[in-house]
Design an enzyme around this catalytic site. Structure first.
Site, PDB file in Angstrom:
ATOM      1  N   CYS A  13       0.839  -1.198   0.000  1.00 35.42           N
ATOM      2  CA  CYS A  13       0.000   0.000   0.000  1.00 35.42           C
ATOM      3  C   CYS A  13       0.877   1.252   0.000  1.00 35.42           C
ATOM      4  O   CYS A  13       1.466   1.586  -1.018  1.00 35.42           O
ATOM      5  CB  CYS A  13      -0.987  -0.035   1.167  1.00 35.42           C
ATOM      6  SG  CYS A  13      -2.356   1.128   0.961  1.00 35.42           S
ATOM      7  N   HIS A  18      -3.620  -5.077   0.763  1.00 29.93           N
ATOM      8  CA  HIS A  18      -3.060  -5.492   2.055  1.00 29.93           C
ATOM      9  C   HIS A  18      -3.028  -7.027   2.163  1.00 29.93           C
ATOM     10  O   HIS A  18      -3.917  -7.628   2.764  1.00 29.93           O
ATOM     11  CB  HIS A  18      -3.877  -4.889   3.199  1.00 29.93           C
ATOM     12  CG  HIS A  18      -3.622  -3.449   3.396  1.00 29.93           C
ATOM     13  ND1 HIS A  18      -2.613  -2.964   4.200  1.00 29.93           N
ATOM     14  CD2 HIS A  18      -4.224  -2.343   2.849  1.00 29.93           C
ATOM     15  CE1 HIS A  18      -2.610  -1.646   4.174  1.00 29.93           C
ATOM     16  NE2 HIS A  18      -3.571  -1.248   3.351  1.00 29.93           N
ATOM     17  N   GLU A  32      -1.339  -8.817   4.059  1.00 32.02           N
ATOM     18  CA  GLU A  32      -1.254  -9.262   5.456  1.00 32.02           C
ATOM     19  C   GLU A  32      -2.640  -9.472   6.072  1.00 32.02           C
ATOM     20  O   GLU A  32      -2.779 -10.165   7.096  1.00 32.02           O
ATOM     21  CB  GLU A  32      -0.440  -8.255   6.286  1.00 32.02           C
ATOM     22  CG  GLU A  32      -1.164  -7.015   6.737  1.00 32.02           C
ATOM     23  CD  GLU A  32      -1.340  -5.953   5.664  1.00 32.02           C
ATOM     24  OE1 GLU A  32      -1.904  -4.883   5.985  1.00 32.02           O
ATOM     25  OE2 GLU A  32      -0.915  -6.183   4.517  1.00 32.02           O
TER      26      GLU A  32
END
Length: 250
Positions: free
Chosen positions: A114, A211, A213
């Site tokens: 990002c 994202h 994660e």
């Protein structure tokens, strides 16, 4: 094979609360180190520091993740501030730009997430769109991720890792405007927004706008960890001037 050491950049916040404490803190959502750990790497957090120390920090790492967070200061890419751009995080900007420079000079694999992808583009001379509608989660909600499809560009590093169209977790309101010299776009959203960028060549350098994660697809981080177990290859890529332009009266 020993576990590679993957550095992950962090926030630096003036106030954070835990237990009975309310203090300045270097912090990062736990999803970032867990992502690295699940993929077979050892996670080391890299709070903002003096930029001159970035090369020494990167020299101790096998791979680098530039994490998401605040908007990049527009002055870093020669733009006037849009009223919708968030407050600056100057210490993070300076530190993470220095980390990117050090990683590219040393051949260390880099994954930008990002803000990290946006900063990679800025570091190499690109610019950003300061506000983009429709990519920051459900309409009217804050702090809630949305999802949208990402389409890989054939014959890119990203496509070799994730060859099919996938839905990704997303929360951002800025994106690449002018792609930096040397970078190529390797994935797009259906509206044409650049969703991944990479540096062609032997060095593993990839940025994604979403994202990973916060998702359940480990392939990107597994690819970073795998790349971090091989000898580094220097990118030999020219850098943009990382010093903010002087303003009148400065």
């Amino acid at each position: 094979m020993s576990e590679p050491l993957i550095g992950v950049s962090t926030y630096l916040e003036p106030v954070a609360r835990w237990g009975v404490w309310e203090l300045p803190a270097a912090l990062l959502p736990a999803a970032y180190p867990r992502m690295v750990q699940r993929s077979g790497g050892l996670a080391a957090l890299l709070p903002p520091d003096a930029p001159r120390r970035a090369a020494a920090a990167v020299a101790r790492l096998d791979g680098l993740v530039i994490a998401g967070g605040a908007d990049v200061e527009p002055e870093r890419y020669g733009a006037e501030r849009d009223f919708r751009t968030g407050p600056p995080a100057r210490e993070r900007d300076a530190w993470e730009l220095a980390l990117i420079r050090a990683a590219l000079e040393s051949g260390t694999p880099v994954l930008g997430i990002c803000r990290g992808m946006q900063l990679l583009n800025v570091a190499l001379g690109g610019t950003l769109v300061q506000h983009l509608d429709g990519h920051a989660g459900p309409l009217g909600a804050t702090g809630v991720l949305g999802t949208h499809p990402v389409i890989p560009v054939p014959d890119t590093l990203y496509a070799s890792i994730v060859p099919e169209e996938t839905d990704v977790p997303t929360y951002h309101h800025q994106c690449v405007e002018r792609l930096a010299p040397g970078l190529v776009a390797s994935a797009h959203a259906p509206d044409g927004t650049i969703e991944a960028v990479e540096l062609p060549g032997a060095q593993w350098v990839l940025g994604v706008q979403w994202h990973p994660e916060m998702g359940d697809d480990p392939r990107l981080t597994q690819a970073l960890v795998t790349a971090s177990t091989t000898p580094p290859v220097r990118a030999c890529t020219p850098f943009a001037d990382l010093t903010p332009p002087r303003t009148a009266g400065a």
